[in-house]
Design a protein around this motif. Structure first.
Motif, short mmCIF file in Angstrom:
data_model
loop_
_atom_site.label_atom_id
_atom_site.label_comp_id
_atom_site.label_asym_id
_atom_site.label_seq_id
_atom_site.Cartn_x
_atom_site.Cartn_y
_atom_site.Cartn_z
N GLU A 1 0.79 -1.21 0.03
CA GLU A 1 0.09 0.07 -0.07
C GLU A 1 0.85 1.35 0.06
O GLU A 1 0.56 2.19 -0.65
CB GLU A 1 -0.86 0.26 1.23
CG GLU A 1 -2.28 -1.19 1.25
CD GLU A 1 -3.04 -0.91 2.51
OE1 GLU A 1 -3.38 0.06 2.72
OE2 GLU A 1 -3.45 -2.06 2.90
N PHE A 2 1.96 1.37 0.75
CA PHE A 2 2.62 2.57 0.91
C PHE A 2 3.65 2.55 -0.46
O PHE A 2 3.46 3.79 -1.21
CB PHE A 2 3.78 2.19 1.82
CG PHE A 2 3.30 2.77 3.25
CD1 PHE A 2 3.21 3.94 3.77
CD2 PHE A 2 2.81 1.68 4.07
CE1 PHE A 2 2.54 4.45 5.06
CE2 PHE A 2 2.19 1.88 5.50
CZ PHE A 2 2.09 3.16 6.03
N ILE A 3 4.19 1.40 -0.98
CA ILE A 3 4.74 1.51 -2.06
C ILE A 3 3.98 2.20 -3.40
O ILE A 3 4.29 2.98 -4.09
CB ILE A 3 5.26 0.13 -2.67
CG1 ILE A 3 6.40 -0.34 -1.55
CG2 ILE A 3 5.96 0.15 -3.88
CD1 ILE A 3 6.79 -1.63 -1.63
N THR A 4 2.70 1.65 -3.57
CA THR A 4 1.77 1.83 -4.54
C THR A 4 1.30 3.31 -4.30
O THR A 4 1.25 4.12 -5.39
CB THR A 4 0.48 1.31 -4.27
OG1 THR A 4 0.68 -0.37 -4.62
CG2 THR A 4 -0.55 1.52 -5.66
N LYS A 5 1.08 3.82 -3.26
CA LYS A 5 0.79 5.38 -3.02
C LYS A 5 1.95 6.11 -3.38
O LYS A 5 1.79 7.25 -4.21
CB LYS A 5 0.51 5.61 -1.59
CG LYS A 5 -0.21 6.82 -1.32
CD LYS A 5 -1.32 7.22 -2.08
CE LYS A 5 -2.26 8.09 -1.57
NZ LYS A 5 -3.47 8.44 -2.37
N LEU A 6 3.14 5.70 -2.86
CA LEU A 6 4.26 6.75 -3.46
C LEU A 6 4.69 6.65 -4.98
O LEU A 6 5.00 7.50 -5.29
CB LEU A 6 5.65 6.10 -2.70
CG LEU A 6 5.57 6.29 -1.15
CD1 LEU A 6 6.66 5.60 -0.41
CD2 LEU A 6 5.75 7.86 -0.57
N GLU A 7 4.42 5.31 -5.42
CA GLU A 7 4.51 5.21 -6.90
C GLU A 7 3.51 6.23 -7.71
O GLU A 7 3.85 6.71 -8.91
CB GLU A 7 4.66 4.06 -7.29
CG GLU A 7 5.95 3.22 -7.00
CD GLU A 7 5.90 1.84 -7.18
OE1 GLU A 7 6.91 1.02 -7.18
OE2 GLU A 7 4.77 1.22 -7.31
N SER A 8 2.32 6.15 -7.15
CA SER A 8 1.12 6.72 -7.70
C SER A 8 1.67 8.38 -7.77
O SER A 8 0.92 9.17 -8.53
CB SER A 8 -0.18 6.70 -6.95
OG SER A 8 -0.17 7.24 -5.98
N MET A 9 2.49 9.01 -6.99
CA MET A 9 2.73 10.41 -6.82
C MET A 9 4.23 10.48 -7.65
O MET A 9 4.55 11.66 -7.75
CB MET A 9 2.93 10.81 -5.41
CG MET A 9 1.77 10.60 -4.57
SD MET A 9 1.95 11.37 -2.85
CE MET A 9 2.90 10.11 -1.98
N GLY A 10 4.47 9.45 -8.43
CA GLY A 10 5.59 9.51 -9.17
C GLY A 10 6.84 9.15 -8.75
O GLY A 10 7.98 9.66 -9.43
N ALA A 11 7.03 8.65 -7.66
CA ALA A 11 8.16 8.37 -6.99
C ALA A 11 8.77 7.14 -7.55
O ALA A 11 8.01 6.04 -7.88
CB ALA A 11 8.09 8.30 -5.55
N ARG A 12 9.94 6.87 -7.50
CA ARG A 12 10.78 5.31 -7.69
C ARG A 12 11.00 4.94 -6.40
O ARG A 12 11.48 5.83 -5.39
CB ARG A 12 12.01 5.63 -8.46
CG ARG A 12 12.49 4.23 -8.70
CD ARG A 12 13.96 4.44 -9.53
NE ARG A 12 14.78 3.28 -9.43
CZ ARG A 12 15.89 3.05 -8.76
NH1 ARG A 12 16.48 4.33 -8.46
NH2 ARG A 12 16.43 2.09 -8.66
N VAL A 13 10.47 3.87 -5.88
CA VAL A 13 10.50 3.39 -4.46
C VAL A 13 11.75 2.40 -4.28
O VAL A 13 11.47 1.24 -4.91
CB VAL A 13 9.29 3.01 -3.74
CG1 VAL A 13 9.24 2.39 -2.65
CG2 VAL A 13 8.10 4.15 -4.14
N LEU A 14 12.63 2.63 -3.41
CA LEU A 14 13.44 1.53 -2.98
C LEU A 14 13.09 1.03 -1.74
O LEU A 14 13.25 1.63 -0.64
CB LEU A 14 14.96 2.27 -2.91
CG LEU A 14 15.60 2.88 -4.15
CD1 LEU A 14 17.00 3.46 -3.96
CD2 LEU A 14 15.79 1.91 -5.30
N GLU A 15 12.65 -0.26 -1.58
CA GLU A 15 12.10 -0.93 -0.38
C GLU A 15 13.12 -2.15 -0.04
O GLU A 15 13.36 -3.15 -0.96
CB GLU A 15 10.67 -1.50 -0.60
CG GLU A 15 10.23 -1.88 0.46
CD GLU A 15 10.58 -3.05 1.17
OE1 GLU A 15 10.96 -3.13 2.26
OE2 GLU A 15 10.49 -4.23 0.28
N PRO A 16 13.86 -1.90 0.81
CA PRO A 16 15.08 -2.61 1.21
C PRO A 16 14.78 -4.20 1.32
O PRO A 16 15.52 -5.29 1.16
CB PRO A 16 15.79 -2.25 2.53
CG PRO A 16 14.75 -1.21 3.15
CD PRO A 16 13.93 -1.01 2.22
#
Length: 79
Positions: A25-40
């Protein structure tokens, strides 16, 4: 504006239920705002903890991701 890279720091990868239900959910939300997410947790899921040196590889992977990120999104509640 180019996409920004965000390092997602959280305790949610330590528990299977949270890893499957909360992190996406957090990854999807951040990506929907245009971010590339690095989740360790997902980025290091292929490490073999039975091979000596795994902790060093994990630390360097996380350190390099942190250095390459434009920002850190830290979830500080949880266990």
């Amino acid at each position: 504006m180019p996409n920004k890279t965000i390092y997602l720091a959280s305790p949610y990868g330590f528990a299977e239920q949270w890893k499957l239900r909360l992190l996406p959910e957090f990854i999807t939300k951040l990506e929907s705002m245009g971010a590339r997410v690095l989740e360790p947790f997902s980025r290091n899921s292929d490490l073999d903890f039975s091979i000596p040196g795994w902790a060093n590889k994990l630390a360097f992977s996380n350190f390099n991701d942190l250095k390459g990120a434009d920002a850190i999104f830290a979830i500080v509640n949880g266990t």
